[in-house]
Motif scaffolding. Structure first.
Motif, mmCIF file in Angstrom:
data_model
loop_
_atom_site.group_PDB
_atom_site.id
_atom_site.type_symbol
_atom_site.label_atom_id
_atom_site.label_comp_id
_atom_site.label_asym_id
_atom_site.label_seq_id
_atom_site.Cartn_x
_atom_site.Cartn_y
_atom_site.Cartn_z
ATOM 1 N N ASN A 1 7.775 3.466 2.749
ATOM 2 C CA ASN A 1 8.762 2.886 3.666
ATOM 3 C C ASN A 1 9.893 2.211 2.891
ATOM 4 O O ASN A 1 11.071 2.310 3.264
ATOM 5 C CB ASN A 1 8.092 1.869 4.593
ATOM 6 C CG ASN A 1 9.079 1.277 5.584
ATOM 7 O OD1 ASN A 1 9.691 1.974 6.381
ATOM 8 N ND2 ASN A 1 9.254 -0.040 5.511
ATOM 9 N N ILE A 2 9.528 1.522 1.789
ATOM 10 C CA ILE A 2 10.554 0.915 0.931
ATOM 11 C C ILE A 2 11.458 1.993 0.352
ATOM 12 O O ILE A 2 12.688 1.866 0.346
ATOM 13 C CB ILE A 2 9.902 0.092 -0.199
ATOM 14 C CG1 ILE A 2 9.143 -1.112 0.381
ATOM 15 C CG2 ILE A 2 10.951 -0.391 -1.195
ATOM 16 C CD1 ILE A 2 8.320 -1.871 -0.637
ATOM 17 N N LYS B 1 8.565 13.298 -4.483
ATOM 18 C CA LYS B 1 9.117 12.835 -5.755
ATOM 19 C C LYS B 1 8.762 11.366 -6.022
ATOM 20 O O LYS B 1 8.497 10.978 -7.161
ATOM 21 C CB LYS B 1 10.631 13.025 -5.766
ATOM 22 C CG LYS B 1 11.071 14.484 -5.825
ATOM 23 C CD LYS B 1 12.584 14.602 -5.911
ATOM 24 C CE LYS B 1 13.000 16.064 -6.090
ATOM 25 N NZ LYS B 1 14.461 16.219 -6.209
ATOM 26 N N ALA B 2 8.757 10.565 -4.959
ATOM 27 C CA ALA B 2 8.409 9.147 -5.112
ATOM 28 C C ALA B 2 6.963 8.978 -5.548
ATOM 29 O O ALA B 2 6.645 8.123 -6.381
ATOM 30 C CB ALA B 2 8.664 8.401 -3.799
ATOM 31 N N ASP C 1 0.856 -1.186 0.000
ATOM 32 C CA ASP C 1 0.000 0.000 0.000
ATOM 33 C C ASP C 1 0.896 1.241 0.000
ATOM 34 O O ASP C 1 2.132 1.139 -0.015
ATOM 35 C CB ASP C 1 -0.963 -0.010 1.192
ATOM 36 C CG ASP C 1 -0.254 -0.051 2.546
ATOM 37 O OD1 ASP C 1 0.902 0.412 2.629
ATOM 38 O OD2 ASP C 1 -0.847 -0.543 3.516
ATOM 39 N N LYS C 2 0.284 2.435 0.012
ATOM 40 C CA LYS C 2 1.065 3.666 -0.112
ATOM 41 C C LYS C 2 2.092 3.803 1.021
ATOM 42 O O LYS C 2 3.251 4.175 0.786
ATOM 43 C CB LYS C 2 0.127 4.885 -0.138
ATOM 44 C CG LYS C 2 0.838 6.239 -0.249
ATOM 45 C CD LYS C 2 1.725 6.332 -1.496
ATOM 46 C CE LYS C 2 0.929 6.424 -2.769
ATOM 47 N NZ LYS C 2 0.299 7.710 -3.017
ATOM 48 N N LEU D 1 2.472 1.148 -7.447
ATOM 49 C CA LEU D 1 3.095 0.804 -6.172
ATOM 50 C C LEU D 1 3.712 -0.589 -6.230
ATOM 51 O O LEU D 1 3.007 -1.596 -6.356
ATOM 52 C CB LEU D 1 2.046 0.845 -5.054
ATOM 53 C CG LEU D 1 1.339 2.191 -4.839
ATOM 54 C CD1 LEU D 1 0.188 2.027 -3.846
ATOM 55 C CD2 LEU D 1 2.328 3.238 -4.338
ATOM 56 N N SER D 2 5.028 -0.647 -6.122
ATOM 57 C CA SER D 2 5.729 -1.932 -6.046
ATOM 58 C C SER D 2 7.154 -1.674 -5.595
ATOM 59 O O SER D 2 7.677 -0.556 -5.707
ATOM 60 C CB SER D 2 5.743 -2.649 -7.397
ATOM 61 O OG SER D 2 6.633 -2.028 -8.305
ATOM 62 N N GLY D 3 7.800 -2.724 -5.107
ATOM 63 C CA GLY D 3 9.192 -2.607 -4.731
ATOM 64 C C GLY D 3 10.072 -2.281 -5.924
ATOM 65 O O GLY D 3 11.062 -1.554 -5.799
#
Length: 433
Positions: A378-379, A399-400, A372-373, A410-412
């Motif tokens: 956090n990643i 920026k992210a 999630d956001k 949203l993904s690693g």
């Protein structure tokens, strides 16, 4: 020439160079002077091998050690499985090791002769031009260098033999000992297992989040390595969430305990039986890795996989498991039109079960969902800290957020690509100063 007296250690990869240098060592006087051009060629070849394999130090000792640890023969493969062996093989191996030890004791600098040059003297203490590891993983390369140093200082043939045997017992021999990942190819109907030399050095700690998923994968893998009951594993879920990276990390974490991975694509599934035959008698644990596994409803390769996993006449070797990743939970594509077709079938439940039965062959299924956001940010933060980015959190997160909206959600993987982008901009700014 002593090298021609070898019994077990004969047809190894670098035999030609081995014989050439052994011949140089046996020459003297005028005969040696005539062989000087050959000496220079051998020195050049030895340097090339050092560059490819990442060797440094005494290149003659490194080369001899490479010949020993890469050669599969009745003695070396038996020691891989049981350690020290009994019987006639010991006598044959001791004979060969006496020749190798004699070659180890030769002073390489003597090959410079009276030429006034110090080519071979330099190769006794060769310094690599960079810190690259060559084709081998750094730890494997270091084990070879350590063994070379031990063998060069042995006091007798028995001590030499014990050191080589212990290496075989601990690390194995040949391509499986010196590499950790492989691919397969069909060469004229014959299966070839080829090393993959550049493996991403990812570790489980590098994958942020997904702690429960990683723990489940670790538990199954450790049970497998300990000789306990373990299951085939399917990692499924959203793209970019770390499924493939988790399996690469498992390899990097456990290869020193004998874990090896062989990558297989679905068009190669007909070779799986041959592959298992080649793996079953080796003293390693093998994961057959299938990345991004899925099938269209018209593809029939999944039937080969079903039979291999469970259901064929042959027993799956105890040292082989299958780990697969997929974006699909059920692996085989299903469409709304399938329901209309099923309505026309007399035994439509059988057809449904046929499509679901493949995933049922995987005893462990692990779901990797998109973060999630808050988890995504956090990643981003942990990656930024890892690379010591000096952006304030508010600026970094803003920026992210813009980046993920424009680049895949949203993904690693998206977070990692964002950090790579920031690092690239920082490097560019540094060059422009």
């Amino acid at each position: 020439m002593k090298s021609q007296e070898l019994i077990l250690y004969r047809n190894f990869e670098f035999r030609e160079l081995f014989d050439q240098i052994a011949a140089l060592i046996s020459k003297s006087g005028e005969e040696f002077q005539k062989a000087m051009p050959d000496s220079y060629a051998c020195a050049g070849r030895l340097t090339q091998i050092a560059s490819v394999y990442g060797f440094h130090g005494n290149l003659w000792h490194c080369f001899l050690t490479l010949c020993l640890v890469s050669h599969e023969n009745p003695y070396s493969t038996a020691c891989e499985i049981t350690g020290p062996v009994k019987g006639t093989l010991n006598e044959l191996a001791a004979h060969d090791f006496s020749i190798f030890r004699e070659l180890f004791q030769y002073d390489l600098s003597l090959l410079d002769g009276s030429s006034g040059l110090s080519i071979w003297t330099a190769l006794k203490s060769y310094e690599a031009p960079n810190e690259g590891n060559g084709v081998y993983d750094g730890e494997i390369r270091d084990q070879i260098l350590t063994l070379a140093a031990v063998l060069s200082s042995t006091l007798d043939v028995q001590e030499f033999k014990n050191a080589v045997t212990e290496f075989y017992r601990g690390f194995g021999v040949g391509t499986f000992a010196l590499n950790k990942a492989f691919r397969i190819e069909d060469e004229g109907g014959e299966l070839r297992i080829l090393p993959i030399t550049n493996i991403e050095p990812v570790r489980l700690s590098h994958i942020i989040g997904y702690e429960r998923q990683k723990q489940k994968l670790v538990e199954n893998t450790e049970a497998f390595l300990d000789g306990k009951a373990a299951n085939n594993v399917l990692l499924f879920g959203d793209s970019g969430t770390g499924k493939s990276s988790s399996i690469k990390a498992i390899l990097n974490e456990y290869y020193d305990r004998g874990l090896r991975i062989i990558e297989v694509y679905k068009h190669q599934f007909q070779m799986l039986s041959k592959l298992q035959e080649q793996l079953k008698d080796r003293n390693y644990k093998f994961i057959i890795y299938m990345d991004d596994l899925s099938f269209e409803d018209t593809e029939l390769e999944y039937k080969y996989l079903k039979a291999i996993i469970e259901g064929g006449l042959g027993i799956r070797p105890g040292n082989v498991l299958i780990y697969a990743t997929s974006n699909r939970r059920h692996l085989i594509r299903e469409k709304f039109s399938d329901k209309r077709q099923l309505d026309d079938e007399l035994h439509n439940n059988d057809t449904v079960q046929e499509k679901l039965s493949l995933v049922a062959r995987f005893g462990v299924t692990i779901y990797y969902g998109s973060p999630d956001k808050a988890e995504f940010l956090n990643i981003v933060k942990e990656l930024a800290d890892r690379y010591e980015l000096d952006l304030q959190p508010e600026e970094l997160y803003a920026k992210a957020n813009i980046w993920e909206l424009q680049h895949g959600g949203l993904s690693g993987r998206t977070a990692s690509q964002f950090i790579t982008h920031i690092l690239g901009k920082r490097e560019e700014s540094g060059r422009n100063l």
